[in-house]
Write a protein that holds these residues in place. Structure first.
Motif, PDB file in Angstrom:
ATOM      1  N   VAL A 181       0.844  -1.202   0.000  1.00  0.00           N
ATOM      2  CA  VAL A 181       0.000   0.000   0.000  1.00  0.00           C
ATOM      3  C   VAL A 181       0.877   1.249   0.000  1.00  0.00           C
ATOM      4  O   VAL A 181       0.647   2.189  -0.780  1.00  0.00           O
ATOM      5  N   ILE A 182       1.908   1.269   0.864  1.00  0.00           N
ATOM      6  CA  ILE A 182       2.837   2.407   0.902  1.00  0.00           C
ATOM      7  C   ILE A 182       3.563   2.534  -0.435  1.00  0.00           C
ATOM      8  O   ILE A 182       3.761   3.650  -0.938  1.00  0.00           O
ATOM      9  N   SER A 183       3.963   1.401  -1.021  1.00  0.00           N
ATOM     10  CA  SER A 183       4.664   1.419  -2.309  1.00  0.00           C
ATOM     11  C   SER A 183       3.787   2.010  -3.405  1.00  0.00           C
ATOM     12  O   SER A 183       4.256   2.793  -4.236  1.00  0.00           O
ATOM     13  N   ILE A 184       2.503   1.648  -3.399  1.00  0.00           N
ATOM     14  CA  ILE A 184       1.561   2.210  -4.370  1.00  0.00           C
ATOM     15  C   ILE A 184       1.462   3.721  -4.182  1.00  0.00           C
ATOM     16  O   ILE A 184       1.434   4.498  -5.153  1.00  0.00           O
ATOM     17  N   MET A 185       1.423   4.162  -2.924  1.00  0.00           N
ATOM     18  CA  MET A 185       1.333   5.595  -2.637  1.00  0.00           C
ATOM     19  C   MET A 185       2.583   6.328  -3.114  1.00  0.00           C
ATOM     20  O   MET A 185       2.499   7.424  -3.684  1.00  0.00           O
ATOM     21  N   VAL A 186       3.771   5.735  -2.894  1.00  0.00           N
ATOM     22  CA  VAL A 186       5.031   6.337  -3.364  1.00  0.00           C
ATOM     23  C   VAL A 186       5.038   6.433  -4.886  1.00  0.00           C
ATOM     24  O   VAL A 186       5.412   7.457  -5.467  1.00  0.00           O
ATOM     25  N   TYR A 187       4.618   5.366  -5.520  1.00  0.00           N
ATOM     26  CA  TYR A 187       4.540   5.292  -6.985  1.00  0.00           C
ATOM     27  C   TYR A 187       3.621   6.396  -7.523  1.00  0.00           C
ATOM     28  O   TYR A 187       3.993   7.162  -8.430  1.00  0.00           O
ATOM     29  N   SER A 188       2.437   6.493  -6.934  1.00  0.00           N
ATOM     30  CA  SER A 188       1.453   7.473  -7.392  1.00  0.00           C
ATOM     31  C   SER A 188       1.909   8.897  -7.097  1.00  0.00           C
ATOM     32  O   SER A 188       1.820   9.781  -7.959  1.00  0.00           O
ATOM     33  N   ALA A 189       2.427   9.137  -5.873  1.00  0.00           N
ATOM     34  CA  ALA A 189       2.870  10.485  -5.488  1.00  0.00           C
ATOM     35  C   ALA A 189       4.013  10.963  -6.373  1.00  0.00           C
ATOM     36  O   ALA A 189       4.065  12.144  -6.759  1.00  0.00           O
ATOM     37  N   SER A 190       4.929  10.053  -6.722  1.00  0.00           N
ATOM     38  CA  SER A 190       6.068  10.418  -7.576  1.00  0.00           C
ATOM     39  C   SER A 190       5.602  10.842  -8.962  1.00  0.00           C
ATOM     40  O   SER A 190       6.164  11.753  -9.574  1.00  0.00           O
ATOM     41  N   PHE A 191       4.567  10.181  -9.460  1.00  0.00           N
ATOM     42  CA  PHE A 191       3.987  10.572 -10.751  1.00  0.00           C
ATOM     43  C   PHE A 191       3.370  11.961 -10.663  1.00  0.00           C
ATOM     44  O   PHE A 191       3.483  12.771 -11.592  1.00  0.00           O
ATOM     45  N   MET A 192       2.716  12.236  -9.544  1.00  0.00           N
ATOM     46  CA  MET A 192       1.935  13.463  -9.428  1.00  0.00           C
ATOM     47  C   MET A 192       2.787  14.723  -9.364  1.00  0.00           C
ATOM     48  O   MET A 192       2.319  15.801  -9.712  1.00  0.00           O
ATOM     49  N   PHE A 193       4.036  14.632  -8.893  1.00  0.00           N
ATOM     50  CA  PHE A 193       4.862  15.844  -8.912  1.00  0.00           C
ATOM     51  C   PHE A 193       5.774  15.883 -10.136  1.00  0.00           C
ATOM     52  O   PHE A 193       6.571  16.801 -10.285  1.00  0.00           O
ATOM     53  N   SER A 194       5.623  14.905 -11.034  1.00  0.00           N
ATOM     54  CA  SER A 194       6.509  14.863 -12.193  1.00  0.00           C
ATOM     55  C   SER A 194       5.742  14.672 -13.498  1.00  0.00           C
ATOM     56  O   SER A 194       5.291  15.651 -14.100  1.00  0.00           O
ATOM     57  N   TRP A 195       5.576  13.431 -13.917  1.00  0.00           N
ATOM     58  CA  TRP A 195       4.994  13.167 -15.231  1.00  0.00           C
ATOM     59  C   TRP A 195       3.556  13.647 -15.354  1.00  0.00           C
ATOM     60  O   TRP A 195       3.119  14.008 -16.454  1.00  0.00           O
ATOM     61  N   GLY A 196       2.821  13.667 -14.257  1.00  0.00           N
ATOM     62  CA  GLY A 196       1.441  14.137 -14.323  1.00  0.00           C
ATOM     63  C   GLY A 196       1.335  15.547 -14.857  1.00  0.00           C
ATOM     64  O   GLY A 196       0.866  15.776 -15.977  1.00  0.00           O
ATOM     65  N   PRO A 197       1.812  16.552 -14.088  1.00  0.00           N
ATOM     66  CA  PRO A 197       1.695  17.938 -14.570  1.00  0.00           C
ATOM     67  C   PRO A 197       2.753  18.347 -15.577  1.00  0.00           C
ATOM     68  O   PRO A 197       2.462  19.094 -16.516  1.00  0.00           O
ATOM     69  N   ILE A 198       3.995  17.885 -15.402  1.00  0.00           N
ATOM     70  CA  ILE A 198       5.101  18.423 -16.202  1.00  0.00           C
ATOM     71  C   ILE A 198       5.000  17.986 -17.663  1.00  0.00           C
ATOM     72  O   ILE A 198       5.366  18.737 -18.576  1.00  0.00           O
ATOM     73  N   CYS A 199       4.497  16.785 -17.907  1.00  0.00           N
ATOM     74  CA  CYS A 199       4.303  16.348 -19.295  1.00  0.00           C
ATOM     75  C   CYS A 199       3.363  17.300 -20.030  1.00  0.00           C
ATOM     76  O   CYS A 199       3.627  17.704 -21.160  1.00  0.00           O
ATOM     77  N   TRP A 200       2.266  17.702 -19.363  1.00  0.00           N
ATOM     78  CA  TRP A 200       1.317  18.617 -19.996  1.00  0.00           C
ATOM     79  C   TRP A 200       1.928  19.993 -20.202  1.00  0.00           C
ATOM     80  O   TRP A 200       1.662  20.657 -21.208  1.00  0.00           O
ATOM     81  N   VAL A 201       2.743  20.428 -19.242  1.00  0.00           N
ATOM     82  CA  VAL A 201       3.424  21.722 -19.398  1.00  0.00           C
ATOM     83  C   VAL A 201       4.303  21.693 -20.636  1.00  0.00           C
ATOM     84  O   VAL A 201       4.250  22.601 -21.487  1.00  0.00           O
ATOM     85  N   LEU A 202       5.126  20.661 -20.762  1.00  0.00           N
ATOM     86  CA  LEU A 202       6.057  20.573 -21.890  1.00  0.00           C
ATOM     87  C   LEU A 202       5.323  20.443 -23.222  1.00  0.00           C
ATOM     88  O   LEU A 202       5.689  21.084 -24.216  1.00  0.00           O
ATOM     89  N   ILE A 203       4.294  19.613 -23.263  1.00  0.00           N
ATOM     90  CA  ILE A 203       3.560  19.436 -24.520  1.00  0.00           C
ATOM     91  C   ILE A 203       2.889  20.740 -24.953  1.00  0.00           C
ATOM     92  O   ILE A 203       2.814  21.048 -26.146  1.00  0.00           O
ATOM     93  N   SER A 204       2.423  21.517 -23.987  1.00  0.00           N
ATOM     94  CA  SER A 204       1.734  22.770 -24.328  1.00  0.00           C
ATOM     95  C   SER A 204       2.693  23.863 -24.772  1.00  0.00           C
ATOM     96  O   SER A 204       2.281  24.808 -25.450  1.00  0.00           O
ATOM     97  N   GLU A 205       3.985  23.754 -24.405  1.00  0.00           N
ATOM     98  CA  GLU A 205       4.898  24.868 -24.673  1.00  0.00           C
ATOM     99  C   GLU A 205       6.068  24.518 -25.580  1.00  0.00           C
ATOM    100  O   GLU A 205       6.721  25.411 -26.112  1.00  0.00           O
ATOM    101  N   ILE A 206       6.358  23.253 -25.798  1.00  0.00           N
ATOM    102  CA  ILE A 206       7.607  22.865 -26.452  1.00  0.00           C
ATOM    103  C   ILE A 206       7.593  23.062 -27.963  1.00  0.00           C
ATOM    104  O   ILE A 206       8.641  23.194 -28.602  1.00  0.00           O
TER     105      ILE A 206
END
Length: 489
Positions: free
Chosen positions: A379-404
């Motif tokens: 359960v903790i591992s799933i939370m780490v996995y999900s949280a790591s996505f949320m401060f990185s690939w989640g928002p930053i991918c959209w930022v880069l795609i919108s501006e690159i």
């Protein structure tokens, strides 16, 4: 640009409406997490066909087919009709999908009688909603990026991802409240890929609960559709079609007249040749944009988000809906980390560290299925996995795609990149259940549980290497700077 010149109240009000599209994006894609078991039990009662594990995987992911279509045509729609009308159209599609998914029998079928024809009708409504998601997923961040000052762009586009995750959290709560004292049906495996509903299952959940979950989206869809009618068109789109005066008015309200004139001059200097072809800046810019989208999905996050209650249930840690809500809160918190650090730390560091965090979380889940450990560890591992996505690939991918992408190819390039994102979203989501339930030797189902997360961990490592080697840092650069950046490469 001096941020003191920015009319933040006007800017934030526009962005607040635009990110409602992101909230609907999250709501529509995550509503299936609470409804999928009731939906599965409902169609298991059909007498004219066998509702197999594979069919359920496709049904749970059918909206993604619409997402592929919507994102693929988003470039044409946004260029031909404008950003604002495209978002209004997306809102209407959300509304139709929500009402149709709630009552797929409308006009043609008998209420409450599952059949293959009703399954097709339900999936058509989900695909319609998916088209709306596909349009919104490409156009909302593009619209925000085109209207935001360069020094605030990363933060403001990141709010779109916050809205996506908030939409998912909202629907987790809504699903939890709709379920109330009722329980999800008990579904038993009776064959390699076949299932049946246990007689003691809660029939309200099977016949009614999932309908309310899908139908609840109609309220948010109606609010978004009405509000987006009051936002202005993107000034960069207006400049592209020669409406400089209108573009200047909007830019002036946001930045002040003097700065607005400078921005408009910069925009005009990059859009003089409107007929530039997709590969005018080389293949690398398209490759980087597409691979950002591919990796965002290939790391497997949406398999976790869509099937969260089922995953937590298999771990034996109490009420899976409660843990799903907790995960949603964790996701919100770590998305805010990205919102408030993206302009200070940059895009690349967040992506790299997030990839490594996801790899650690995913391998933790995989190892938990090999060794006898406390259910708390996966359960903790799933939370780490999900949280790591949320401060990185989640928002930053959209930022880069919108501006690159450079101005003259942005609509078409974003459409292609986002289409690939939804294609891989569909691949990951539709294959997760069969892979997760895969059996082998003495390990039984644990083999599939271990294999799928070990695979996601390896992909996360590859994603980190890709970002380090090929993705340029865009922090602090204007959209017009993208033209110079890619011409140098």
């Amino acid at each position: 640009m001096n941020n003191n010149n920015v009319n933040k109240l006007y800017l934030f009000s526009i962005v607040a409406v635009a990110v409602l599209g992101g909230l609907l994006f999250g709501y529509d894609t995550a509503v299936i997490s609470g409804a999928e078991k009731g939906l599965q039990a409902f169609f298991l009662g059909a007498k004219d066909f066998i509702y197999s594990d594979t069919i359920h995987g496709i049904t749970s992911s059918s909206a993604l087919l619409g997402c592929i279509i919507g994102s693929a045509v988003s470039g044409f729609v946004a260029s031909r009709f404008g950003r604002k009308p495209s978002l209004i159209f997306a809102g209407i599609l959300f509304l139709v999908s929500a009402l149709g998914s709630y009552y797929p029998e409308f006009f043609f079928f008998t209420y409450g009688e599952p059949s293959v024809e009703l399954l097709v009708a339900f999936n058509i409504y989900r695909v319609i909603g998916g088209v709306g998601v596909g349009l919104a997923s490409a156009i909302c961040p593009m619209y925000i990026a085109e209207i935001a000052p360069s020094r605030m762009r990363g933060e403001l586009v990141s709010w779109n991802q916050f809205a996506i995750i908030f939409g998912q959290l909202v629907v987790y709560f809504v699903n939890f409240m709709i379920l109330g004292e009722h329980t999800n049906p008990i579904i038993e495996k009776v064959g390699e890929t076949l299932y049946s509903v246990h007689p003691s299952s809660d029939m309200w959940t099977i016949h009614t609960g999932w309908r309310y979950m899908f139908g609840s989206e109609a309220i948010v869809a109606a609010i978004f559709t009405i509000l987006v009618c009051f936002v202005p068109e993107s000034p960069r789109y207006l400049a592209l079609i020669g409406k400089d005066n209108k573009a200047l008015v909007i830019l002036s309200r946001i930045n002040g007249r003097k700065v607005a004139t400078e921005i408009l001059d910069a925009i005009k200097s990059t859009v003089e040749v409107k007929t530039e072809k997709l590969f005018s800046f080389g293949i690398m810019v398209i490759f980087v944009g597409v691979m950002l989208s591919v990796f965002q999905q290939a790391v497997g996050i949406n398999a976790v988000l869509y099937y969260a209650p089922r995953i937590f249930d298999s771990m034996g840690m109490g009420n899976p809906m409660v843990q799903t809500v907790i995960m949603g809160i964790v996701n919100i918190a770590f998305t805010l980390v990205a919102v408030f650090t993206v302009e200070r730390l940059g895009r690349k560091p967040l992506l790299i560290w997030g990839s490594l965090g996801m790899a650690i979380g995913a391998i933790g889940v995989a190892l938990s299925n090999i060794y006898s450990v406390s259910p708390l560890l996966p359960v903790i591992s799933i939370m780490v996995y999900s949280a790591s996505f949320m401060f990185s690939w989640g928002p930053i991918c959209w930022v880069l795609i919108s501006e690159i992408f450079p101005n003259t190819i942005r609509s078409a390039a974003v459409a292609i990149a986002v289409a690939f994102q939804w294609i891989f979203n569909f691949i990951v989501s539709s294959t997760f259940v069969p892979l997760y339930n895969m059996s082998m030797g003495d390990m039984g189902d644990k083999f599939g549980h271990c294999f799928v997360y070990a695979m996601y961990s390896a992909i996360c490592i590859i994603a980190a290497i890709f970002v380090y080697k090929l993705v340029p840092e865009t922090k602090g650069k204007s959209l017009e700077d993208m033209t110079k950046l890619w011409k140098k490469r």
